[in-house]
Scaffold this motif. Structure first.
Motif, PDB file in Angstrom:
ATOM      1  N   CYS A  20       0.857  -1.184   0.000  1.00 35.10           N
ATOM      2  CA  CYS A  20       0.000   0.000   0.000  1.00 35.10           C
ATOM      3  C   CYS A  20       0.894   1.236   0.000  1.00 35.10           C
ATOM      4  O   CYS A  20       1.670   1.445   0.935  1.00 35.10           O
ATOM      5  N   ALA A  21       0.759   2.028  -1.045  1.00 34.99           N
ATOM      6  CA  ALA A  21       1.534   3.261  -1.163  1.00 34.99           C
ATOM      7  C   ALA A  21       0.635   4.451  -0.869  1.00 34.99           C
ATOM      8  O   ALA A  21      -0.468   4.552  -1.417  1.00 34.99           O
ATOM      9  N   ALA A  22       1.120   5.336  -0.009  1.00 35.68           N
ATOM     10  CA  ALA A  22       0.351   6.512   0.377  1.00 35.68           C
ATOM     11  C   ALA A  22       0.934   7.762  -0.258  1.00 35.68           C
ATOM     12  O   ALA A  22       2.154   7.961  -0.242  1.00 35.68           O
ATOM     13  N   SER A  23       0.058   8.574  -0.800  1.00 39.56           N
ATOM     14  CA  SER A  23       0.474   9.892  -1.265  1.00 39.56           C
ATOM     15  C   SER A  23      -0.217  10.913  -0.380  1.00 39.56           C
ATOM     16  O   SER A  23      -1.439  10.927  -0.261  1.00 39.56           O
ATOM     17  N   SER A  24       0.601  11.749   0.264  1.00 44.12           N
ATOM     18  CA  SER A  24       0.075  12.653   1.269  1.00 44.12           C
ATOM     19  C   SER A  24       0.359  14.093   0.869  1.00 44.12           C
ATOM     20  O   SER A  24       1.496  14.437   0.578  1.00 44.12           O
ATOM     21  N   SER A  25      -0.662  14.923   0.874  1.00 46.90           N
ATOM     22  CA  SER A  25      -0.491  16.332   0.528  1.00 46.90           C
ATOM     23  C   SER A  25      -0.117  17.116   1.775  1.00 46.90           C
ATOM     24  O   SER A  25      -0.895  17.953   2.258  1.00 46.90           O
ATOM     25  N   GLY A  26       1.059  16.797   2.316  1.00 47.33           N
ATOM     26  CA  GLY A  26       1.552  17.550   3.457  1.00 47.33           C
ATOM     27  C   GLY A  26       1.171  16.996   4.805  1.00 47.33           C
ATOM     28  O   GLY A  26       1.739  17.403   5.824  1.00 47.33           O
ATOM     29  N   LEU A  27       0.233  16.037   4.833  1.00 48.07           N
ATOM     30  CA  LEU A  27      -0.155  15.460   6.105  1.00 48.07           C
ATOM     31  C   LEU A  27       0.873  14.429   6.546  1.00 48.07           C
ATOM     32  O   LEU A  27       1.364  13.649   5.741  1.00 48.07           O
ATOM     33  N   ARG A  28       1.163  14.424   7.830  1.00 47.09           N
ATOM     34  CA  ARG A  28       2.111  13.455   8.369  1.00 47.09           C
ATOM     35  C   ARG A  28       1.341  12.224   8.836  1.00 47.09           C
ATOM     36  O   ARG A  28       0.395  12.339   9.630  1.00 47.09           O
ATOM     37  N   ILE A  29       1.774  11.081   8.353  1.00 47.92           N
ATOM     38  CA  ILE A  29       1.098   9.837   8.703  1.00 47.92           C
ATOM     39  C   ILE A  29       1.796   9.212   9.895  1.00 47.92           C
ATOM     40  O   ILE A  29       2.994   8.935   9.853  1.00 47.92           O
ATOM     41  N   TYR A  30       1.046   8.992  10.946  1.00 46.45           N
ATOM     42  CA  TYR A  30       1.587   8.424  12.176  1.00 46.45           C
ATOM     43  C   TYR A  30       1.599   6.898  12.143  1.00 46.45           C
ATOM     44  O   TYR A  30       2.565   6.258  12.532  1.00 46.45           O
ATOM     45  N   LYS A  31       0.512   6.323  11.666  1.00 48.89           N
ATOM     46  CA  LYS A  31       0.396   4.866  11.699  1.00 48.89           C
ATOM     47  C   LYS A  31      -0.217   4.382  10.396  1.00 48.89           C
ATOM     48  O   LYS A  31      -1.137   5.001   9.870  1.00 48.89           O
ATOM     49  N   MET A  32       0.312   3.284   9.894  1.00 43.89           N
ATOM     50  CA  MET A  32      -0.249   2.645   8.716  1.00 43.89           C
ATOM     51  C   MET A  32      -0.455   1.176   9.016  1.00 43.89           C
ATOM     52  O   MET A  32       0.245   0.591   9.856  1.00 43.89           O
TER      53      MET A  32
END
Length: 115
Positions: free
Chosen positions: A22-34
């Motif tokens: 699973c690849a995440a693309s984030s517009s500036g949001l910081r992902i804490y847990k996946m």
């Protein structure tokens, strides 16, 4: 916003293995847990495995010792290695990203364990 793209599901025989990505693309949001959740027909969505940015993991009892979650923080990608699969693992598997405030979900990928 966070967009999640899953891959790796399919049909496998009992005792076999699959690897989900699973690849995440984030517009500036910081992902804490996946991590990963799953939903079998007629059942509620349930936790499979998650990993934080500090590599703290959490597994459902049903998958401990068989599944392994890993993460590439630089690529915002999470993996789920599934071994010794059995028919009870059949479900739609959903990728999840949690910022600490908001949950984001992938579209789901079907995993079917059958002979």
């Amino acid at each position: 916003q966070v967009q999640l793209v899953e891959s790796g599901g399919g049909l496998v025989q009992p005792g076999g293995s699959l690897r989900l990505s699973c690849a995440a693309s984030s517009s500036g949001l910081r992902i804490y847990k996946m991590g990963w959740y799953r939903q079998a027909p007629g059942k509620q969505r349930e936790l499979v495995a998650t990993m934080t940015t500090a590599n703290i993991t959490n597994y459902a009892d049903a998958v401990k010792g068989r599944f392994a979650v890993s993460r590439d923080n630089a690529k915002n990608t999470v993996y789920l290695q599934m071994n010794s699969l059995n028919p009870e693992d059949t479900a739609v598997y959903y990728c999840n990203a949690f910022t600490g405030v908001i949950n984001f979900w992938g579209q789901g990928t079907q995993v079917t364990v059958s002979s």
